[in-house]
Design a protein around this motif. Structure first.
Motif, PDB file in Angstrom:
ATOM      1  N   GLY A 123       0.795  -1.219   0.000  1.00 31.57           N
ATOM      2  CA  GLY A 123       0.000   0.000   0.000  1.00 31.57           C
ATOM      3  C   GLY A 123       0.826   1.267   0.000  1.00 31.57           C
ATOM      4  O   GLY A 123       0.296   2.353  -0.243  1.00 31.57           O
ATOM      5  N   GLN A 124       2.115   1.136   0.229  1.00 30.96           N
ATOM      6  CA  GLN A 124       3.012   2.300   0.284  1.00 30.96           C
ATOM      7  C   GLN A 124       3.174   2.920  -1.100  1.00 30.96           C
ATOM      8  O   GLN A 124       3.310   2.216  -2.106  1.00 30.96           O
ATOM      9  N   ILE A 125       3.147   4.243  -1.171  1.00 31.67           N
ATOM     10  CA  ILE A 125       3.343   4.924  -2.453  1.00 31.67           C
ATOM     11  C   ILE A 125       4.774   4.708  -2.926  1.00 31.67           C
ATOM     12  O   ILE A 125       5.738   5.016  -2.216  1.00 31.67           O
ATOM     13  N   GLN A 126       4.916   4.158  -4.125  1.00 34.82           N
ATOM     14  CA  GLN A 126       6.216   3.893  -4.727  1.00 34.82           C
ATOM     15  C   GLN A 126       6.645   5.021  -5.657  1.00 34.82           C
ATOM     16  O   GLN A 126       7.821   5.365  -5.735  1.00 34.82           O
ATOM     17  N   SER A 127       5.698   5.588  -6.388  1.00 37.20           N
ATOM     18  CA  SER A 127       6.027   6.695  -7.284  1.00 37.20           C
ATOM     19  C   SER A 127       4.860   7.675  -7.305  1.00 37.20           C
ATOM     20  O   SER A 127       3.697   7.281  -7.157  1.00 37.20           O
ATOM     21  N   HIS A 128       5.190   8.934  -7.500  1.00 31.82           N
ATOM     22  CA  HIS A 128       4.167   9.975  -7.542  1.00 31.82           C
ATOM     23  C   HIS A 128       4.657  11.070  -8.455  1.00 31.82           C
ATOM     24  O   HIS A 128       5.784  11.550  -8.319  1.00 31.82           O
ATOM     25  N   LEU A 158       3.292   9.354 -17.708  1.00 31.43           N
ATOM     26  CA  LEU A 158       3.599   9.623 -19.106  1.00 31.43           C
ATOM     27  C   LEU A 158       2.567   9.048 -20.073  1.00 31.43           C
ATOM     28  O   LEU A 158       2.487   9.496 -21.222  1.00 31.43           O
ATOM     29  N   VAL A 159       1.781   8.087 -19.635  1.00 32.03           N
ATOM     30  CA  VAL A 159       0.741   7.501 -20.474  1.00 32.03           C
ATOM     31  C   VAL A 159      -0.607   8.174 -20.219  1.00 32.03           C
ATOM     32  O   VAL A 159      -1.299   8.609 -21.142  1.00 32.03           O
ATOM     33  N   LEU A 160      -0.989   8.280 -18.956  1.00 32.17           N
ATOM     34  CA  LEU A 160      -2.269   8.905 -18.612  1.00 32.17           C
ATOM     35  C   LEU A 160      -2.248  10.412 -18.791  1.00 32.17           C
ATOM     36  O   LEU A 160      -3.289  11.058 -18.853  1.00 32.17           O
ATOM     37  N   ARG A 161      -1.029  10.981 -18.818  1.00 35.57           N
ATOM     38  CA  ARG A 161      -0.828  12.416 -19.009  1.00 35.57           C
ATOM     39  C   ARG A 161      -1.534  13.241 -17.941  1.00 35.57           C
ATOM     40  O   ARG A 161      -2.222  14.226 -18.203  1.00 35.57           O
ATOM     41  N   GLN A 162      -1.328  12.824 -16.697  1.00 34.40           N
ATOM     42  CA  GLN A 162      -1.876  13.518 -15.542  1.00 34.40           C
ATOM     43  C   GLN A 162      -1.109  13.061 -14.311  1.00 34.40           C
ATOM     44  O   GLN A 162      -0.432  12.028 -14.347  1.00 34.40           O
ATOM     45  N   PRO A 163      -1.191  13.805 -13.202  1.00 36.62           N
ATOM     46  CA  PRO A 163      -0.527  13.350 -11.971  1.00 36.62           C
ATOM     47  C   PRO A 163      -1.127  12.036 -11.493  1.00 36.62           C
ATOM     48  O   PRO A 163      -2.338  11.824 -11.574  1.00 36.62           O
ATOM     49  N   LYS A 164      -0.274  11.148 -10.980  1.00 32.45           N
ATOM     50  CA  LYS A 164      -0.744   9.840 -10.531  1.00 32.45           C
ATOM     51  C   LYS A 164       0.150   9.321  -9.417  1.00 32.45           C
ATOM     52  O   LYS A 164       1.375   9.427  -9.494  1.00 32.45           O
ATOM     53  N   ALA A 165      -0.466   8.743  -8.388  1.00 30.12           N
ATOM     54  CA  ALA A 165       0.264   8.071  -7.315  1.00 30.12           C
ATOM     55  C   ALA A 165       0.116   6.569  -7.495  1.00 30.12           C
ATOM     56  O   ALA A 165      -1.014   6.062  -7.545  1.00 30.12           O
ATOM     57  N   TRP A 166       1.251   5.872  -7.588  1.00 33.43           N
ATOM     58  CA  TRP A 166       1.235   4.417  -7.714  1.00 33.43           C
ATOM     59  C   TRP A 166       1.784   3.774  -6.455  1.00 33.43           C
ATOM     60  O   TRP A 166       2.870   4.122  -5.994  1.00 33.43           O
ATOM     61  N   ALA A 167       1.019   2.861  -5.877  1.00 31.26           N
ATOM     62  CA  ALA A 167       1.547   1.994  -4.840  1.00 31.26           C
ATOM     63  C   ALA A 167       2.265   0.834  -5.526  1.00 31.26           C
ATOM     64  O   ALA A 167       2.547   0.888  -6.730  1.00 31.26           O
ATOM     65  N   VAL A 168       2.565  -0.227  -4.796  1.00 33.26           N
ATOM     66  CA  VAL A 168       3.313  -1.353  -5.358  1.00 33.26           C
ATOM     67  C   VAL A 168       2.313  -2.360  -5.936  1.00 33.26           C
ATOM     68  O   VAL A 168       1.777  -3.205  -5.238  1.00 33.26           O
ATOM     69  N   ALA A 174      -4.657   2.813   2.103  1.00 35.93           N
ATOM     70  CA  ALA A 174      -5.688   2.094   1.349  1.00 35.93           C
ATOM     71  C   ALA A 174      -5.159   1.787  -0.048  1.00 35.93           C
ATOM     72  O   ALA A 174      -4.444   2.587  -0.643  1.00 35.93           O
ATOM     73  N   PHE A 175      -5.511   0.619  -0.562  1.00 36.40           N
ATOM     74  CA  PHE A 175      -4.974   0.208  -1.860  1.00 36.40           C
ATOM     75  C   PHE A 175      -6.028  -0.560  -2.632  1.00 36.40           C
ATOM     76  O   PHE A 175      -6.946  -1.154  -2.059  1.00 36.40           O
TER      77      PHE A 175
END
Length: 398
Positions: free
Chosen positions: A302-307, A311-321, A337-338
């Motif tokens: 659930g930890q945020i890995q990248s934020h 480059l694909v969605l062309r918007q800000p995005k937070a990715w967990a693992v 939460a994940f």
């Protein structure tokens, strides 16, 4: 559980537990907005108990199944989480440790956790996939494992929309000798008695509600035109739009080869009830069992890995693992939460702090921004009810 028909709008079927009536009311309001023609399911668990199980629509029955699209990635990565917990996989190992052929074209140092967070840079094949190829996870992995990435791996993120779980699934297959689909069926589907499939068995198609395209209102057509990108852009390649025989995303579950093979990135079929039960079982005692994931595993995934800018969605995005960091989209949820959404409005998630799970499946496509507004209203009602159930507005793990 209380029947949904008590005071609910006509057409809502199913049950809610006492105290969770506001979720039913929000569900009925959603149906009223869509004009009553929407086939849809919503389900939720609290502390391991089913508290919401609702459905509606002209073709919807209690056991109807639908495509879950990219919510399949969440299902696949729950298998990965179990294997990490078992010590079979290590998030901080290089992908090439398990899959030596991946270590070409600058991908040799990519970590498993970076792969799961859409940082590999191989969002699609340079010349695209046929539908037969795209439905075969091993074919996708072989092609992309040999390919040069579109950005330096680990230095940026872009949604690997149709391929991510084929890549992570190849790591699983190399480490264990078995596919993600096989692990899911043995470790999750059968023990929990889930009506959820990565590969729909023969004879089940009579329960399947085929997907429907988005209602083409003038407003939605304008939004679609504004979001359009070139077929050979990163976004186009990620969604296979540069291949001459590509199909629209909404059509994918309608293809028999997708339903039969269950590609782990987008090919899952099932019910909201089973998705909610699956996510609940990770963090709560479902069916008198113990939670499937230890707190440390839940925290790691659930930890945020990248934020940042995707480059694909062309918007800000937070990715967990391997998952969406869903509290970034729905701030009513607790930190950590994940879950994973699916194209057209599908959603499935767990909120460990509130001991909640939630799943929502709809047949007709909807723009993500509009779907997120619907989810936020339902989740707000769900979290409020859960806090009242635990007393004094506090949460079970605060």
């Amino acid at each position: 559980m209380r029947q949904a028909g008590e005071g609910a709008a006509a057409g809502v079927q199913g049950t809610v537990a006492p105290g969770f009536e506001a979720v039913r009311e929000q569900f009925a309001a959603l149906l009223a907005t869509e004009g009553g023609e929407l086939d849809v399911q919503v389900a939720a668990y609290h502390r391991g108990e089913n508290v919401v199980d609702l459905w509606a629509g002209p073709d919807m029955n209690t056991d109807s199944i639908m495509g879950i699209y990219s919510a399949s990635k969440g299902v696949a990565h729950l298998v990965v989480a179990l294997l990490v917990q078992d010590g079979v996989l290590d998030l901080d190992r290089k992908v090439s440790h398990y899959w030596p052929q991946f270590a070409v074209e600058g991908k040799q140092d990519l970590l498993v956790r970076e792969l799961l967070a859409h940082q590999a840079g191989v969002v699609g094949a340079t010349d695209g996939f046929t539908m037969e190829e795209l439905a075969d996870d091993q074919v996708v992995a072989e092609r992309l494992g040999a390919q040069r990435p579109f950005w330096r791996p680990g230095r940026a993120a872009g949604y690997h929309a149709l391929v991510l779980a084929a890549l992570s699934g190849e790591v699983v297959r190399r480490a264990t000798g078995r596919s993600v689909q096989e692990h899911f069926a043995e470790r999750l589907q059968a023990p929990l008695k889930l009506d959820l499939h990565l590969g729909l068995p023969a004879g089940q198609d009579d329960r399947f509600l085929s997907a429907q395209p988005m209602s083409a209102t003038p407003e939605r057509l304008r939004e679609l035109a504004a979001a359009a990108t070139a077929p050979d852009s990163l976004s186009g390649i990620a969604f296979n739009r540069h291949h001459p025989r590509n199909r629209e995303v909404w059509e994918l579950p309608t293809l028999p080869v997708v339903r039969a093979r269950g590609p782990a990135s987008f090919g899952g079929i099932g019910t909201a009830r089973s998705l909610a039960k699956l996510y609940s079982a990770l963090v709560s005692p479902v069916d008198s069992g113990t939670p499937l994931l230890e707190p440390a595993t839940v925290s790691a995934f659930g930890q945020i890995q990248s934020h940042g800018f995707d480059l694909v969605l062309r918007q800000p995005k937070a990715w967990a693992v391997g998952f969406h960091a869903v509290s970034e989209t729905y701030p009513v949820l607790g930190a950590g939460a994940f879950g994973h959404s699916g194209a057209g409005g599908q959603q499935a998630l767990a909120d460990p702090r509130h001991e909640l799970s939630y799943a929502f499946l709809r047949r007709r496509f909807l723009f993500p921004a509009q779907a997120d507004a619907d989810h936020l209203r339902l989740l707000s009602a769900l979290v409020t009810a859960a806090r009242r159930a635990t007393g004094c507005g506090s949460t079970a793990r605060d």
